[in-house]
Structure formats: C-alpha cells, structure tokens
Design a protein around this motif. Structure first.
Motif, PDB file in Angstrom:
ATOM      1  N   LEU A   1      -9.322  -3.734   2.606  1.00  0.00           N
ATOM      2  CA  LEU A   1      -8.903  -3.701   1.906  1.00  0.00           C
ATOM      3  C   LEU A   1     -10.195  -4.893   1.567  1.00  0.00           C
ATOM      4  O   LEU A   1     -10.443  -6.015   1.486  1.00  0.00           O
ATOM      5  CB  LEU A   1      -7.420  -4.981   1.740  1.00  0.00           C
ATOM      6  CG  LEU A   1      -7.103  -5.723   0.203  1.00  0.00           C
ATOM      7  CD1 LEU A   1      -6.157  -4.542  -0.627  1.00  0.00           C
ATOM      8  CD2 LEU A   1      -6.120  -6.588  -0.075  1.00  0.00           C
TER       9      LEU A   1
ATOM     10  N   ASN B   1       2.007   1.775  -3.175  1.00  0.00           N
ATOM     11  CA  ASN B   1       1.011   1.990  -4.365  1.00  0.00           C
ATOM     12  C   ASN B   1       1.144   0.677  -5.147  1.00  0.00           C
ATOM     13  O   ASN B   1       1.597   0.337  -6.545  1.00  0.00           O
ATOM     14  CB  ASN B   1       0.869   2.726  -5.363  1.00  0.00           C
ATOM     15  CG  ASN B   1      -0.866   2.792  -6.363  1.00  0.00           C
ATOM     16  OD1 ASN B   1      -0.811   1.898  -6.158  1.00  0.00           O
ATOM     17  ND2 ASN B   1      -0.889   3.875  -7.288  1.00  0.00           N
TER      18      ASN B   1
ATOM     19  N   VAL C   1       1.228  -0.956   0.222  1.00  0.00           N
ATOM     20  CA  VAL C   1      -0.061  -0.151  -0.388  1.00  0.00           C
ATOM     21  C   VAL C   1       0.624   0.826   0.144  1.00  0.00           C
ATOM     22  O   VAL C   1       0.678   2.740  -0.578  1.00  0.00           O
ATOM     23  CB  VAL C   1      -1.152  -0.195   1.139  1.00  0.00           C
ATOM     24  CG1 VAL C   1      -1.778   1.258   0.874  1.00  0.00           C
ATOM     25  CG2 VAL C   1      -2.183  -1.096   1.078  1.00  0.00           C
TER      26      VAL C   1
ATOM     27  N   LEU D   1      -4.588   0.175  -6.030  1.00  0.00           N
ATOM     28  CA  LEU D   1      -4.642   0.119  -4.423  1.00  0.00           C
ATOM     29  C   LEU D   1      -5.961   1.524  -4.218  1.00  0.00           C
ATOM     30  O   LEU D   1      -6.669   1.084  -3.283  1.00  0.00           O
ATOM     31  CB  LEU D   1      -3.081   0.008  -3.640  1.00  0.00           C
ATOM     32  CG  LEU D   1      -3.505  -1.511  -3.988  1.00  0.00           C
ATOM     33  CD1 LEU D   1      -1.911  -2.084  -3.056  1.00  0.00           C
ATOM     34  CD2 LEU D   1      -4.155  -2.612  -3.382  1.00  0.00           C
TER      35      LEU D   1
END
Lengths: 515, 515
Positions: free
Chosen positions: B253, B190, B187, B202
């Motif tokens: 997520l 990215n 994350v 993401l």
C-alpha cells in the motif's frame, strides 16, 4: 499554459534511414498461421462500413514511399510492420462492425492511436490490420461541477487540456508527447508521465470506459460516478493491457481543478545521494503542492544543447553531476511561493543543492521544462535511439546508469564513434522511474540485444520493473518469461483466452507465446 | 490523532433480537447442491493444517449461544448464515492449503476480515466455510523513503495508522469502522470512506497484492513499485471483487505523508443547494488541502443526540436543514488556516452558510467529527437499521431522501411508531456518495424489500450506482440484473468462470445466478 509537444510534424522517419522490419529484427516472431490474409472480400466489407477516405490500402507496404508507411512505423524509427490496410473508423458502431468481422474471419488487428509509443505496441509486426482512432475525436460531455469529461478515444491529450483550460480544469496526466498522443492510447498503455506524483495513475483517474470487445460486442461502462462498487471494476482490465483485450472507444476521466499557481525551479546537485535528499525534503516541505520532481544527468544537458538548444544558455552555470526540476501546483501563489522559497533556502543552506534558479514567468517555466523534455527527442535526432524505462527502489535508480557505463566502457563499446554513445539517465525520481537512453551505431541488432540484456537483467536482479510506463509491446516481450512468475503469466493467458479466444487483438504483444 | 472507532466490543448483536437467517429472509437463494457438506474427513484435514485454537466448529450454529454466532452474523444484525466451521489461518501457506482442499472437494468458502461490512458479503448464506483472516496481522515491511507498507490482510486499519504515525505517514483511507476493519477486507471491497476526495481510491493506492487463487495457487504480485506496466495489472481484478475471485493475503500500500496541519470546521446551511455551493467553493478555495467534505441533515443530528450524545450540546445553535463538515490536511498550519478562514468568511459573507464553528484543538476536531461518525451507530442502536449507499450526480443526491420521505409519508408508513422511522441522509458530497438510513419496525421483510425497491429503482432511473462503496454482497444481488447491462454481467461471469471454475469463492454474492 505550457505548450510543449513532440515536434514531429512528419511523423515517420525524419529523413533517416528506415529501420529494418520488425520481423527481420526479431526473427523469433513467427506469423501466426491461424490468421487469415486480407482478401478482396474483406476489403469489400470494410468499404461497406467506412467512407472511402477512411481506408488506406497499399499492396506494397514495404515500399519506402508507401502510403502505409506512417502507420507501419513508429516515431522513434525502431519498429516497422508490413500491414497493407489501415482503417479509420469514425464511430464506436464502426469499430464494433470491424472487430466483429475480423473476429469471425480470423483477421488480426492492431489498435493505433497517436502512435507515440516507444515499445512497438501500436505498430503491426506482420500484416495485422491497423485500426487507427484518429478520426474519433469528439469531446462528448463535460460536467463543470464534478470535473468529469467523457471523450472519444482519439481526442489528443493536449487538445483536451486546451478545452478544459477556460473551464478551470486540467488533465490529470502530462507527458512529452501530449501534442500527438491520444487519450485512448494513454489509457490502453496506462501512461504515467510527469505529474503522476500528484494525481496518481489512470487506474484511479479513469471513471469509466466504453470498449469494443474482440467479438464486436460493445461494453458500455462509461460511468461518470466517482464511486461505484456494483460488481467487478471491469474497466481496470483494459487500462494498461495495450489493446490486447479490446479497443477502448470512449473514456470517462476525472479531471482536477486547474492550479491557480504554478512554480518551477531547477537546482544543481553534485551527487545522486543529493538528488534523493532533495526529493525527501521536497515531500516534507512541499507535500500537497509538489506536482513534479524530475532529474537528469550532465550528459543529458550536453545532448540537448548539441541537438536542439545550441543558441540557448543553460540556466545554471558550471558543470554539475545532476539537475532536478521541481514544480508546484497550488491554489494560492503567495503560499506556494513561500513554501518553495523556504525549501530552496533549506536545500542551499544544508548544502544539498549547490545552485538553483526559479522561473519568474510562464516563459521561463517553459524554458526550464524544455531542458528536461527535449532529452528524448535530442537523442533521437542524434542517431538511432535506444530507450529504456525501468522502475525500482529510488536509491538504486542511477546506479544502473553508472553500472551500464562502466560495463560498456570496459568493453570499449561506449563513446563517440563507438557502438554506443550518449548513454544517459533521467526521469521521475518521485515515481522511482528511470529513463535510460543511448545512441546505437546504425541498426546493430546485436548491439540493441546486448544493451537490452544488460539493462533488463540488472533491473530484474534488483527487483525492478522492466517497464515502468512504456509498456511491453514488442520491445520487452522476450523478457516477460523472466520478469513475471509462471502464475502471473498463466493468469494473464487465462484472461486473454477468456476475453479474446481467437487471439485477434494486437497479437505478438504483451503475453509471450508458449514455447 | 483522531481515535474513532465503531464501539462494538461484543461484536455480534448487542443484546438485540437476532435477525432472521439470511436464507429465510431471502428464500430465493437456494443452496447450490454442487457444494459438498462438511464431513469428518474434512475436519481431519483442517486439523492437520491448523492448530486447534485456530478452528471453531459447532454442529448447531443456529443456536443463539453458538460459538459460531459472531462469525455467522454481521454487526448491523441484518444477515445470518449457518456455517458450522470457521478457520483462522496464520499464514499464506495455510490459506493456500485450505483453498486447494476446498476446491478439490467442492467445499464453498466465505472469506472474512473484520466483518464490518454492511452488505452481507463476509457472512455465509448457508454453510460455507468461513476463512477468517484475523490471525494474519503482521506488518511485513515499511519503507520510509517511498512510504510503501507491505502488510498481512488481517492488519486492522487503525493499527496500521498508529504504526505509521511516528514514521510521519498515514493510511490513504479512513472510515468509521477503522478500529475493527481489516485491510484485506478494505481492499476486497474497495472501501472508500472519508478521505477519498483527497487520496483517491484503492485502485490507485494499492501497489501490489498477494492473493491465494481459488485452486490454492499463490499469486505473488506484491510489488512495491509505484509504476509497473509489465503486463496486465492483475491486482486490479481482486480490488472490489468481494472475495469472489480469490483471497487476498498480503497488500502493498502506498501511504501518504502524515499532514502537519489538520483543520476541521462545521457549517450550517439552509438548503441542499447551499451545500453544493459550499462544496464548489471549497474546491476552489481549499483545493489541494481539502481532505473531507461531509454533510448530514437535521434528522441525523436528532438521532445521534438521542442515542449516543445526550449530554453533549450540538456545536451550532438553532435548527438548520443541513450541516457540512470540512477538513483540511496540509503541510503548513498558518497557510491552511488562512485559506480556511478566507473560505469560511466568503461562505458567510455570501450567505451560503448561516453559521459555523472551527475546531481549536484535537479534542474539538474529534468532537466535530463524532457528530458525523456516530450517525450509523445511532441508527443501529435505535432499532433494526436499514442502510443504503448510493452514488449519483451531486445535484441529485438529497432529492432521493426527499422523494423517499414524501413517498412513504404519503403511504402513512413513515414516522415514530410506524413501519419506517428516522429516515435520514448523510454522506460524502465530494464523491457524489449518499448514505440513507432508516429504522425498520422489527424485521419486516416486506418493509425492507419495499424500501430497497424504492431507493434502488430511484437510483437506477437517475443513472446512479446502487452501491457506491459498500459493495453488492447479498444485499443488492437481486438488483444486479437491473443495475448492469447484459454485456457487463456476461463479462463478470466470464472472469468468474475463468478464475474460479468450481465457483467455491464466496458464492451467492456479487454475480447473480442465471435464471
């Protein structure tokens, strides 16, 4: 292709009584005395930048016949500001000059696109200068290999879709207001809509932005690349910040292939539990081709029938608690049809759905969709409309409608001729997004406040969002201190102050004032 | 399911000569004198927060046998810092205490996850304290109706995928390093990877984040809602900012349904034009089920064969300029198979592809994928690896490889035993993302610089991104002033200063210093 739009040719008030001024409805808002008032010298400057036909100025904006009225009011007739000046720039350079001047002269600005928002975000609260983007409406570039479109902010969503159609592409979002809403507004409000379940949100589909920052600087960030990790992803700041950090003038948008096959079915279900089960089964059976899963309750059918579809038979007979509309988009008709047939067969066989119809042609596709899409407009035609847009865990979604009905029925406030009528629920099951609407008797401010409090409080107690897609605007500003943590609010204020130190961009919206 | 991983059990250096210190390779970096050096009192504080086994401290981090070596170096053996301290917090609260202390005492910090990055972003440049998230690895929550997973930052990507498998879900990103990389790192950078073409990036798939801000404040933003427009989308700031604005400790997520059918084919093509045509046809014919479209050149096959697959026959006979690997993921095997058969038939019939094979079972799926996935590791085994990751218009992608080959061949610098060898190209056609790799003789710094300059300059001249997915880290920091406009850099600095005024988070990375 589907031709659906909000039919609001006379955009403002449809002959209804004008709503009260926002500052009257919300006496807690105080005009920020740091903002200057428009003077002759300011008008002279704007006249030096814009052609005469691109300026509307009216010293009496409260007059019901004022030429400013369409820009001071919203389509749902819920908000009304008193700006005396609306500017229509035709280029990024003009926007830059306008904002630079406003920033230097402490003049507040409200960016406005198609003005189809329902949270009051695009209308002034007091006398903010309206910068309307309708005249920036060029499609700058389209690449048919990558599917990337680069467009001006004022391009109408449906217009872009029509442009893309012969090229075999489509827009990655769709909403009832598509015939009027502008892409700049869509991006500024992170519009969701009917097909988010398939295409995801704009944070993923926008590849680049051109933004005029509050001081007039132009941030050129119109990348057409699908991947770019060279530094902070600055465009994300402006997606969904409702024009409070800058004015989006250009958008680079990833557009998906237009589906070769579109199928639509409507099913009747006797409980909300059945709606959920039908949705889970749709994710299993239809998976990659599921492009919409909408639902509405029986009362929603009643109001559409009464206000807009008197002469049309509802496609499913009998009275059922809920209806769901499923759409598939895929690349091969016979495969999609087979999947959908099997799915519907399974639904009926297991007793999850009690009845269903499938559209046989494009006309029937439109007809089925219209029962879903005409709900908001029907409520609006029926009287003063209150509209809510909350997100939460899917299992809880309709419980909110039931609890609201029980609460206000017990208080003897809900029903024909009472304070509230036509309280109903519909929305995007797949996104955990419920719309609740109701009619309010006249413009009873306390009535609006009480309904707000019930719905927002219920939503926050159940860990939901008080605005899934409509945004904060004016309508939820008073709830932000309860909806967000102090840390979240502090970080928002830090960003606002860093990017718009004079606070000229869309004041009174999104971020609550310090008390 | 596919079990692919970077096989780097001894994570650091695989017995090769250690690379030079980053500060030696990059003498232009100067340690920021504003940062304190670690003292006994600091160690005492960290010992009061963390259990003894969660602290590694070594006063001689440059010693090749130092216990700090695995954390100071990267897997590709390209970067080496000299931190003497690595902390392994086990909770968000501990991260908060650490950062608060570091911020108050002006101690610089580098967040580190699985340390599979290739841009030097997760290794110290000087003596920054490493905060390694490996011991924060709990799956906090998973909801099987919505498919939303809430996890600690240190959960390994493949571990989450294995957890999701029996529940019928999968992770929305996949990359070669999945067996080691952590979701927090994915994350923060990215990460893109192999299936971005299907699931998007993401910025669209992350629903919420928990982030410890530089001053130790915990930003709780772990929404599990698919839609939430209540205020600025703060999480976006931290996606892809490479740990320079805060340390991500928790991730919410959205995970997609696990496909019921996976099909993989490999085709041989004689020109890059044919690769592009095959891709456009795949978008048309396979559309919603196309989950990967990778390509590589013939030299890539050679290096994999030489370094890692000596005993395996390449699945397609003869010598062809390019190979493409296509993967479909769908909900019904017979439909997907029919689409893929028709597509491959069309490819061969039109003469776009000259040969092709289709995997018949999971083992063959793995085998086909391995020829693509082993390319980076093979180059690394073959010597000092240089790796590039650029994005640009699809038609230009391979032109860069051809021009680089021509340029360095003409200078007599490319070939077996020369400064550069094994220059090859592969990547994600669908995302316009090319990886170029080559071996460098020893650690020739000028050789690295010259290749950097050629590739980055070429990319910028062709309006590409110098880093599509690997991020800036240390490796591209010197190019940022050319890659970005002054307005972009200024806004990045404004954000950095607003959120991390002391600049303690991952210094020397992403944002170039003012000269």
């Amino acid at each position: 292709m589907l031709q659906r739009r909000l039919l609001h040719s006379s955009r403002a008030v449809l002959g209804k009584t004008l709503t009260a001024l926002t500052r009257v409805k919300h006496p807690e808002f105080k005009r920020n005395p740091a903002f200057a008032k428009i003077e002759e010298k300011d008008l002279s400057f704007f006249k030096s930048v814009l052609a005469p036909q691109n300026i509307i100025h009216d010293e009496n904006p409260e007059d019901p016949s004022s030429s400013m009225m369409p820009y001071n009011t919203d389509w749902f007739n819920l908000y009304r500001g008193t700006s005396s000046l609306c500017l229509f720039p035709t280029s990024t350079e003009q926007v830059s000059q306008i904002l630079k001047y406003c920033n230097q002269n402490q003049l507040a600005v409200v960016p406005q696109g198609g003005a189809t928002g329902v949270s009051g975000g695009c209308n002034p609260v007091f006398d903010e200068i309206i910068v309307n983007t309708s005249k920036m409406n060029k499609i700058r570039h389209f690449d048919a290999v990558s599917g990337v479109a680069v467009v001006d902010c004022g391009v109408v969503l449906e217009g872009l879709d029509q442009y893309l159609e012969p090229k075999g592409y489509t827009v990655p979002l769709d909403l009832g207001a598509k015939g009027s809403c502008q892409i700049g507004g869509n991006v500024s409000t992170n519009a969701g809509g009917l097909r988010l379940i398939k295409f995801g949100n704009l944070h993923g589909n926008v590849l680049g932005l051109e933004v005029v920052l509050p001081d007039g600087t132009v941030l050129e960030n119109l990348s057409t690349l699908r991947k770019d990790n060279s530094g902070y992803d600055l465009k994300q700041l402006f997606i969904g910040s409702e024009g409070t950090l800058g004015l989006i003038t250009g958008i680079s948008l990833l557009t998906p292939r237009r589906p070769k096959a579109v199928n639509v079915a409507m099913v009747a279900l006797d409980s909300y539990e059945a709606v959920q089960e039908a949705f889970v089964m749709a994710k299993e059976d239809l998976s990659e081709i599921l492009s919409a899963f909408e639902f509405w309750d029986h009362d929603s059918v009643g109001i559409v029938k009464q206000e807009m579809m008197q002469d049309t038979n509802y496609p499913i007979e009998g009275k059922h608690a809920f209806y769901a509309l499923l759409e598939t988009q895929g690349s091969r008709q016979e495969h999609d049809q087979e999947k959908l047939d099997d799915y519907l067969g399974r639904l009926l066989e297991k007793g999850v759905a009690v009845d269903g119809v499938m559209a046989q042609d494009a006309k029937q596709v439109n007809a089925l969709w219209s029962w879903r899409e005409k709900i908001p407009e029907s409520i609006s035609k029926s009287g003063t409309a209150m509209t809510y847009d909350v997100a939460m865990e899917v299992p809880l979604l309709y419980k909110l409608v039931e609890d609201a009905k029980a609460h206000f029925t017990q208080k003897n406030l809900l029903g024909p001729g009472k304070l509230y009528s036509n309280l109903l629920g519909f929305g995007h099951v797949g996104d955990g997004n419920l719309h609740i609407m109701a009619n309010l008797d006249g413009f009873d401010l306390k009535g609006q406040d009480d309904m707000d409090e019930f719905i927002f409080d219920w939503t926050m107690r159940h860990k939901g969002s008080i605005t899934a897609e409509h945004g904060v605007g004016v309508s939820k500003i008073n709830y932000m201190t309860r909806a967000k943590t102090d840390v979240q609010l502090k970080l928002m204020k830090t960003l606002k102050k860093a990017i718009d130190p004079n606070g000229i961009m869309n004041p009174y919206k999104v971020i609550p004032e310090d008390k």
